[in-house]
Design a protein around this motif. Structure first.
Motif, short mmCIF file in Angstrom:
data_model
loop_
_atom_site.label_atom_id
_atom_site.label_comp_id
_atom_site.label_asym_id
_atom_site.label_seq_id
_atom_site.Cartn_x
_atom_site.Cartn_y
_atom_site.Cartn_z
N THR A 1 0.85 -1.19 0.00
CA THR A 1 0.00 0.00 0.00
C THR A 1 0.89 1.25 0.00
OG1 THR A 1 -0.20 -0.38 2.38
CG2 THR A 1 -2.09 -0.94 1.03
N ALA A 2 0.50 2.21 -0.82
CA ALA A 2 1.37 3.35 -1.09
C ALA A 2 1.72 4.14 0.16
CB ALA A 2 0.72 4.27 -2.12
N THR A 3 0.75 4.40 1.03
CA THR A 3 1.04 5.22 2.21
C THR A 3 2.08 4.57 3.11
OG1 THR A 3 -0.93 4.24 3.24
CG2 THR A 3 -1.17 6.43 2.29
N GLU A 4 2.00 3.24 3.28
CA GLU A 4 2.99 2.55 4.11
C GLU A 4 4.36 2.52 3.44
OE1 GLU A 4 -0.57 1.81 6.19
OE2 GLU A 4 -0.12 1.74 4.05
N VAL A 5 4.37 2.25 2.14
CA VAL A 5 5.64 2.16 1.42
C VAL A 5 6.38 3.50 1.46
CG1 VAL A 5 6.67 1.87 -0.88
CG2 VAL A 5 4.90 0.30 -0.10
N LEU A 6 5.63 4.60 1.37
CA LEU A 6 6.24 5.93 1.37
C LEU A 6 6.28 6.55 2.76
CD1 LEU A 6 4.55 7.33 -1.86
CD2 LEU A 6 6.86 6.41 -1.61
N HIS A 7 5.94 5.74 3.79
CA HIS A 7 5.99 6.18 5.20
C HIS A 7 5.12 7.42 5.42
CE1 HIS A 7 9.21 3.30 5.72
NE2 HIS A 7 9.88 3.87 4.73
N ARG A 8 3.91 7.34 4.85
CA ARG A 8 2.95 8.42 5.00
C ARG A 8 1.75 7.93 5.81
NH1 ARG A 8 4.18 13.05 4.90
NH2 ARG A 8 2.12 13.70 4.17
N PRO A 9 1.03 8.85 6.48
CA PRO A 9 -0.16 8.44 7.22
C PRO A 9 -1.30 8.12 6.25
CG PRO A 9 0.08 10.82 7.29
CD PRO A 9 1.31 10.29 6.63
N SER A 10 -2.24 7.32 6.68
CA SER A 10 -3.45 7.05 5.92
C SER A 10 -4.66 7.40 6.78
CB SER A 10 -3.52 5.57 5.50
OG SER A 10 -3.71 4.74 6.64
N VAL A 11 -5.80 7.61 6.13
CA VAL A 11 -7.02 7.93 6.87
C VAL A 11 -7.35 6.81 7.85
CG1 VAL A 11 -9.50 8.33 6.67
CG2 VAL A 11 -7.95 9.34 5.01
N GLU A 12 -7.21 5.57 7.38
CA GLU A 12 -7.56 4.43 8.22
C GLU A 12 -6.68 4.37 9.46
OE1 GLU A 12 -8.78 3.42 4.02
OE2 GLU A 12 -7.07 4.37 4.98
N ASN A 13 -5.39 4.64 9.30
CA ASN A 13 -4.48 4.62 10.46
C ASN A 13 -4.79 5.75 11.43
OD1 ASN A 13 -3.15 2.36 9.56
ND2 ASN A 13 -1.49 3.48 8.57
N ILE A 14 -5.09 6.92 10.90
CA ILE A 14 -5.46 8.05 11.75
C ILE A 14 -6.72 7.72 12.54
CG2 ILE A 14 -6.26 10.45 11.76
CD1 ILE A 14 -4.42 10.92 9.33
N ALA A 15 -7.70 7.12 11.87
CA ALA A 15 -8.95 6.74 12.55
C ALA A 15 -8.68 5.73 13.66
CB ALA A 15 -9.94 6.17 11.55
N ASP A 16 -7.82 4.75 13.39
CA ASP A 16 -7.49 3.75 14.42
C ASP A 16 -6.78 4.40 15.61
OD1 ASP A 16 -8.62 1.68 13.04
OD2 ASP A 16 -6.75 0.98 12.15
N THR A 17 -5.86 5.31 15.30
CA THR A 17 -5.12 5.99 16.37
C THR A 17 -6.04 6.77 17.29
OG1 THR A 17 -3.14 6.20 14.97
CG2 THR A 17 -3.30 7.70 16.85
N LEU A 18 -7.05 7.39 16.71
CA LEU A 18 -7.97 8.23 17.48
C LEU A 18 -9.20 7.46 17.97
CD1 LEU A 18 -7.87 11.48 15.30
CD2 LEU A 18 -6.56 10.95 17.35
N ASP A 19 -9.22 6.14 17.75
CA ASP A 19 -10.34 5.31 18.17
C ASP A 19 -11.65 5.83 17.56
OD1 ASP A 19 -11.55 3.16 19.46
OD2 ASP A 19 -11.98 4.32 21.27
N CYS A 20 -11.60 6.06 16.25
CA CYS A 20 -12.77 6.58 15.54
C CYS A 20 -13.19 5.64 14.42
CB CYS A 20 -12.44 7.95 14.92
SG CYS A 20 -12.23 9.28 16.11
N GLU A 21 -14.41 5.82 13.97
CA GLU A 21 -14.88 5.12 12.77
C GLU A 21 -15.05 6.14 11.65
OE1 GLU A 21 -19.65 4.99 13.71
OE2 GLU A 21 -18.36 3.43 14.55
N ILE A 22 -14.88 5.69 10.42
CA ILE A 22 -14.98 6.57 9.26
C ILE A 22 -16.42 6.60 8.79
CG2 ILE A 22 -14.24 6.93 6.87
CD1 ILE A 22 -11.61 5.48 7.64
N VAL A 23 -17.00 7.80 8.77
CA VAL A 23 -18.41 7.94 8.42
C VAL A 23 -18.62 7.85 6.92
CG1 VAL A 23 -20.42 9.48 8.53
CG2 VAL A 23 -18.86 9.32 10.48
N ASN A 24 -17.88 8.64 6.15
CA ASN A 24 -18.04 8.69 4.69
C ASN A 24 -16.86 7.97 4.03
OD1 ASN A 24 -16.40 10.74 5.71
ND2 ASN A 24 -16.81 12.12 4.01
N ARG A 25 -16.99 6.69 3.89
CA ARG A 25 -15.88 5.84 3.43
C ARG A 25 -15.39 6.19 2.02
NH1 ARG A 25 -18.24 -0.04 5.40
NH2 ARG A 25 -17.85 0.21 7.64
N ASP A 26 -16.31 6.64 1.17
CA ASP A 26 -15.91 6.94 -0.22
C ASP A 26 -14.88 8.06 -0.30
OD1 ASP A 26 -17.64 5.01 -1.08
OD2 ASP A 26 -19.25 6.39 -1.64
#
Length: 334
Positions: free
Chosen positions: A83-108
């Motif tokens: 996955t590009a974000t991991e390969v380039l050592h960048r954050p992803s929305v999914e990782n940010i959501a996990d870190t903040l103990d959140c769920e993503i409302v608008n997945r698209d």
């Protein structure tokens, strides 16, 4: 464990939350293709070769497969992540959501936002309600996950158009909440007193345990000097808790900045206290307004202990602003 046959993946998809397939990638791809529907619902799949040399995150990288491949590194297998974000050592929305103990409302929205995160940082903005938020398609909305602590479950029951809620705890009898002029609820538990809280004209109860002011589930934000000792951290935490009349068991999580994730003294102290620590990314820290000035400004952060505590808090409220204890700074939020 499921032995491989033509129906193995179909069975695994219906029975398991994640799949480790010990086989060649080509076989897994051919078997998976007809089953894949939606990355948000499909179980993550990691393929491991028979020699346990590689653990390949094949499907659902941002949805558990990458993390599973990393965990398999303990077996000696090399995690293969594309996955590009991991390969380039960048954050992803999914990782940010996990870190903040959140769920993503608008997945698209995540495709556009993750694409932008590959090139640049984005602010994470915390909005306290009540409010109505309107966003563009390339803005991801995160919502705090529901509160569940120590086996306490909340469910809603609709009866005759009135919402009722049941709270079940060990040794606690079932309570009833009656709204719109109906009698107030009662909670009975050994040594538990009842009190009334008024909300939108409806009476509801708050549970008080002998002398306990319900300061449970707090978040402790920690900042440290470089190479801090574990003893310094433990002493600082204990002093801060004592000053707030809290116990270690009242702490839900510890939080610090990602620049501290290699501080061995900090990590050793948290694990020694039986706690868990979450390291907050800089973009999240800098999106939070804090009351205290911080030397972390020279590191490009608007603070450490206060914004980290607030980032994981449920009420977005500091019950103790930053205090300095020798080489450690502590803030407490709930």
């Amino acid at each position: 464990m499921i032995l491989f046959d033509d129906n193995a993946f179909k069975k695994a998809f219906s029975e398991y939350e994640a799949i480790i397939a010990v086989m060649a990638c080509g076989i897994a791809v051919r078997q998976l293709a007809p089953l894949l529907k939606d990355k948000w619902d499909d179980p993550p799949v990691v393929v491991v070769d028979a020699g346990l040399n590689n653990a390949i995150s094949l499907c659902g990288g941002h949805h558990g497969a990458n993390e599973l491949a990393k965990r398999l590194a303990k077996t000696g297998a090399h995690p293969v992540i594309t996955t590009a974000t991991e390969v380039l050592h960048r954050p992803s929305v999914e990782n940010i959501a996990d870190t903040l103990d959140c769920e993503i409302v608008n997945r698209d929205s995540t495709r556009a936002v993750n694409s932008y995160l590959l090139r640049s940082d984005l602010p994470v903005i915390n909005i306290s309600g009540p409010k109505v938020v309107m966003v563009d398609p390339d803005v991801t909305v995160l919502k705090k996950k529901g509160v569940r602590k120590e086996g306490v479950e909340k469910e809603e029951v609709r009866e005759e158009g009135v919402e009722k809620e049941e709270v079940r705890k060990e040794g606690v009898e079932k309570e009833e909440v009656r709204k719109e002029g109906v009698e107030k609820e009662e909670v009975r538990e050994e040594g538990v007193e009842k009190e009334e809280v008024r909300e939108e004209g409806v009476e509801k109860e708050e549970v008080r345990k002998q002398g306990d002011n319900q300061k449970t589930g707090v978040i402790i934000g920690i900042g440290t000097r470089r190479d801090v000792s574990s003893g310094n951290v433990v002493d600082a935490v204990n002093k801060a808790l004592a000053e707030q009349e809290l116990k270690l068991s009242d702490v839900e999580l510890f939080a610090s900045a990602t620049i501290k994730e290699n501080e061995s003294g900090l990590i050793e102290a948290i694990f020694g206290m039986g706690g868990q620590i979450v390291f907050i990314p800089a973009e999240v820290i800098n999106s939070i307004n804090v009351p205290s000035a911080s030397e972390a400004k020279r590191l490009g952060l608007n603070g450490v202990c206060e914004p980290c505590a607030l980032a994981l808090s449920r009420e977005n409220k500091l019950i103790m602003k930053k205090k300095v204890y020798d080489n450690v700074t502590i803030a407490i939020a709930q």
